[in-house]
Structures are given as structure tokens and as C-alpha cells.
Design a protein around this motif. Structure first.
Motif, PDB file in Angstrom:
ATOM      1  N   LEU A   9     -25.664  -7.340  -2.490  1.00 45.74           N
ATOM      2  CA  LEU A   9     -24.500  -7.018  -1.980  1.00 45.74           C
ATOM      3  C   LEU A   9     -24.451  -5.562  -1.342  1.00 45.74           C
ATOM      4  CD1 LEU A   9     -21.941  -9.060  -3.985  1.00 45.74           C
ATOM      5  CD2 LEU A   9     -22.500  -9.384  -1.672  1.00 45.74           C
ATOM      6  N   ARG A  10     -25.159  -4.701  -2.100  1.00 45.46           N
ATOM      7  CA  ARG A  10     -25.040  -3.395  -1.859  1.00 45.46           C
ATOM      8  C   ARG A  10     -25.986  -3.132  -0.758  1.00 45.46           C
ATOM      9  NH1 ARG A  10     -25.294  -0.423  -7.730  1.00 45.46           N
ATOM     10  NH2 ARG A  10     -22.979  -0.696  -8.341  1.00 45.46           N
ATOM     11  N   TRP A  11     -27.133  -3.896  -0.519  1.00 39.12           N
ATOM     12  CA  TRP A  11     -28.178  -3.758   0.647  1.00 39.12           C
ATOM     13  C   TRP A  11     -27.408  -4.317   1.850  1.00 39.12           C
ATOM     14  CZ3 TRP A  11     -30.467  -7.122   3.763  1.00 39.12           C
ATOM     15  CH2 TRP A  11     -31.335  -6.660   4.676  1.00 39.12           C
ATOM     16  N   PHE A  12     -26.540  -5.486   1.714  1.00 32.37           N
ATOM     17  CA  PHE A  12     -25.748  -5.959   2.999  1.00 32.37           C
ATOM     18  C   PHE A  12     -24.767  -4.917   3.337  1.00 32.37           C
ATOM     19  CE2 PHE A  12     -26.901 -10.422   1.576  1.00 32.37           C
ATOM     20  CZ  PHE A  12     -27.834 -10.511   2.708  1.00 32.37           C
ATOM     21  N   ALA A  13     -24.076  -4.196   2.315  1.00 31.45           N
ATOM     22  CA  ALA A  13     -23.240  -3.103   2.635  1.00 31.45           C
ATOM     23  C   ALA A  13     -23.840  -1.848   3.472  1.00 31.45           C
ATOM     24  CB  ALA A  13     -22.589  -2.630   1.492  1.00 31.45           C
ATOM     25  N   LEU A  14     -25.081  -1.490   3.048  1.00 30.29           N
ATOM     26  CA  LEU A  14     -25.585  -0.274   3.665  1.00 30.29           C
ATOM     27  C   LEU A  14     -26.075  -0.826   4.950  1.00 30.29           C
ATOM     28  CD1 LEU A  14     -28.024   0.943   0.883  1.00 30.29           C
ATOM     29  CD2 LEU A  14     -25.794   2.082   1.591  1.00 30.29           C
ATOM     30  N   VAL A  20     -22.676  -1.451  12.367  1.00 30.71           N
ATOM     31  CA  VAL A  20     -21.269  -0.851  12.663  1.00 30.71           C
ATOM     32  C   VAL A  20     -21.305   0.238  13.632  1.00 30.71           C
ATOM     33  CG1 VAL A  20     -18.843  -0.637  12.162  1.00 30.71           C
ATOM     34  CG2 VAL A  20     -19.954  -2.600  11.269  1.00 30.71           C
ATOM     35  N   THR A  21     -21.849   1.260  12.867  1.00 28.81           N
ATOM     36  CA  THR A  21     -21.952   2.863  13.465  1.00 28.81           C
ATOM     37  C   THR A  21     -22.839   2.616  14.722  1.00 28.81           C
ATOM     38  OG1 THR A  21     -23.911   3.227  11.692  1.00 28.81           O
ATOM     39  CG2 THR A  21     -21.529   3.857  11.442  1.00 28.81           C
ATOM     40  N   ALA A  22     -23.913   1.818  14.631  1.00 30.99           N
ATOM     41  CA  ALA A  22     -24.629   1.849  16.043  1.00 30.99           C
ATOM     42  C   ALA A  22     -23.839   1.344  17.168  1.00 30.99           C
ATOM     43  CB  ALA A  22     -25.972   0.803  15.541  1.00 30.99           C
ATOM     44  N   PHE A  23     -23.101   0.093  16.608  1.00 32.97           N
ATOM     45  CA  PHE A  23     -22.201  -0.618  17.840  1.00 32.97           C
ATOM     46  C   PHE A  23     -20.996   0.563  18.265  1.00 32.97           C
ATOM     47  CE2 PHE A  23     -23.058  -4.850  16.385  1.00 32.97           C
ATOM     48  CZ  PHE A  23     -24.084  -5.109  17.340  1.00 32.97           C
ATOM     49  N   GLY A  24     -20.798   1.367  17.350  1.00 34.58           N
ATOM     50  CA  GLY A  24     -19.699   2.539  17.485  1.00 34.58           C
ATOM     51  C   GLY A  24     -20.336   3.362  18.622  1.00 34.58           C
ATOM     52  N   ALA A  25     -21.566   3.939  18.348  1.00 34.92           N
ATOM     53  CA  ALA A  25     -22.195   4.919  19.154  1.00 34.92           C
ATOM     54  C   ALA A  25     -22.688   4.382  20.422  1.00 34.92           C
ATOM     55  CB  ALA A  25     -23.599   5.243  18.450  1.00 34.92           C
ATOM     56  N   VAL A  26     -22.921   3.086  20.583  1.00 32.63           N
ATOM     57  CA  VAL A  26     -22.996   2.150  21.850  1.00 32.63           C
ATOM     58  C   VAL A  26     -21.544   2.327  22.443  1.00 32.63           C
ATOM     59  CG1 VAL A  26     -23.540   0.233  23.042  1.00 32.63           C
ATOM     60  CG2 VAL A  26     -25.131   1.197  21.145  1.00 32.63           C
ATOM     61  N   ALA A  56     -25.656   8.632   9.294  1.00 37.04           N
ATOM     62  CA  ALA A  56     -26.809   9.537   8.577  1.00 37.04           C
ATOM     63  C   ALA A  56     -26.241   9.869   7.141  1.00 37.04           C
ATOM     64  CB  ALA A  56     -26.825  10.671   9.443  1.00 37.04           C
ATOM     65  N   VAL A  57     -24.671   9.919   6.913  1.00 36.82           N
ATOM     66  CA  VAL A  57     -24.251  10.305   5.719  1.00 36.82           C
ATOM     67  C   VAL A  57     -23.860   9.214   4.842  1.00 36.82           C
ATOM     68  CG1 VAL A  57     -22.480  11.662   4.693  1.00 36.82           C
ATOM     69  CG2 VAL A  57     -23.591  12.516   6.779  1.00 36.82           C
ATOM     70  N   VAL A  58     -23.232   8.175   5.341  1.00 37.87           N
ATOM     71  CA  VAL A  58     -22.723   7.220   4.462  1.00 37.87           C
ATOM     72  C   VAL A  58     -23.599   6.414   3.687  1.00 37.87           C
ATOM     73  CG1 VAL A  58     -21.156   5.231   4.416  1.00 37.87           C
ATOM     74  CG2 VAL A  58     -20.375   7.324   5.622  1.00 37.87           C
ATOM     75  N   PRO A  59     -24.502   6.044   4.247  1.00 37.18           N
ATOM     76  CA  PRO A  59     -25.587   5.022   3.588  1.00 37.18           C
ATOM     77  C   PRO A  59     -26.207   5.908   2.579  1.00 37.18           C
ATOM     78  CG  PRO A  59     -25.636   4.557   6.020  1.00 37.18           C
ATOM     79  CD  PRO A  59     -24.873   5.642   5.778  1.00 37.18           C
ATOM     80  N   ARG A  60     -26.576   7.131   2.862  1.00 39.50           N
ATOM     81  CA  ARG A  60     -27.276   7.816   1.977  1.00 39.50           C
ATOM     82  C   ARG A  60     -26.296   8.418   0.683  1.00 39.50           C
ATOM     83  NH1 ARG A  60     -30.101  12.553   4.911  1.00 39.50           N
ATOM     84  NH2 ARG A  60     -31.190  10.849   5.662  1.00 39.50           N
ATOM     85  N   SER A  61     -25.187   8.676   1.032  1.00 35.10           N
ATOM     86  CA  SER A  61     -24.392   8.806  -0.144  1.00 35.10           C
ATOM     87  C   SER A  61     -24.073   7.588  -1.089  1.00 35.10           C
ATOM     88  CB  SER A  61     -23.182   9.530   0.420  1.00 35.10           C
ATOM     89  OG  SER A  61     -22.461   8.535   1.005  1.00 35.10           O
ATOM     90  N   LEU A  62     -23.915   6.504  -0.344  1.00 35.68           N
ATOM     91  CA  LEU A  62     -23.933   5.221  -1.192  1.00 35.68           C
ATOM     92  C   LEU A  62     -25.069   5.007  -1.995  1.00 35.68           C
ATOM     93  CD1 LEU A  62     -21.879   3.006   1.085  1.00 35.68           C
ATOM     94  CD2 LEU A  62     -20.883   4.113  -0.850  1.00 35.68           C
ATOM     95  N   ALA A  63     -26.099   5.018  -1.363  1.00 37.05           N
ATOM     96  CA  ALA A  63     -27.384   5.066  -2.306  1.00 37.05           C
ATOM     97  C   ALA A  63     -27.570   5.892  -3.331  1.00 37.05           C
ATOM     98  CB  ALA A  63     -28.638   5.008  -1.251  1.00 37.05           C
ATOM     99  N   HIS A  64     -27.143   7.143  -3.137  1.00 37.63           N
ATOM    100  CA  HIS A  64     -27.143   8.058  -4.103  1.00 37.63           C
ATOM    101  C   HIS A  64     -26.343   7.656  -5.234  1.00 37.63           C
ATOM    102  CE1 HIS A  64     -27.705  11.823  -6.014  1.00 37.63           C
ATOM    103  NE2 HIS A  64     -26.513  11.834  -6.243  1.00 37.63           N
TER     104      HIS A  64
END
Length: 69
Positions: A9-14, A20-26, A56-64
Motif C-alpha cells: 500500500l505504501r508503494w502504491f501511494a508513492l 498525479v503530479t506528472a498529470f498536474g505538470a502536463v 520531488a519532495v513528497v515521495p522522498r519525505s514519505l519514504a523517509h
């Protein structure tokens, strides 16, 4: 919930955050390309920059936060 389910579940969240952020950038890029007025172009650029920052920030902070000791 088993530890394997939690990890999955954590991997799916990341991955979902990255998608979602890639779609936001597009979306911001499309908004910038189609805009005729300057405020809309600025809004598109702001969406792109914020999506890249979140990507850049959110997945890294969640993984940490979720890292095992």
C-alpha cells in the motif's frame, strides 16, 4: 494487515503521488500552451513548478518517514 500489505500500500501511494503530479505538470504545460492571456500563462507555470516540487519532495519525505529502523 500483514507487513507485506502495508509495504504494498505504501508503494502504491508513492507511485500514485508521482503519477498525479506528472498529470498536474502536463496540465500546467497544456494550460501554458493554450493560454492567450499572461495571467493564465503564469498560472500554468505555477502549476508546473508546484507539481515538480511535490513530485520531488513528497515521495522522498514519505519514504523517509516509513523507513524501517
Amino acid at each position: 494487515m500483514t507487513p507485506d500489505d502495508t509495504v504494498r500500500l505504501r508503494w502504491f501511494a508513492l507511485v500514485a503521488i508521482r503519477i498525479v503530479t506528472a498529470f498536474g505538470a502536463v496540465f500546467g504545460l497544456v494550460l501554458m500552451a493554450r493560454a492567450t492571456a499572461t495571467p493564465m500563462r503564469v498560472l500554468g507555470a505555477a502549476i508546473i513548478l508546484s507539481a515538480l516540487y511535490v513530485m520531488a519532495v513528497v515521495p522522498r519525505s514519505l519514504a523517509h518517514r516509513w523507513r524501517s529502523r
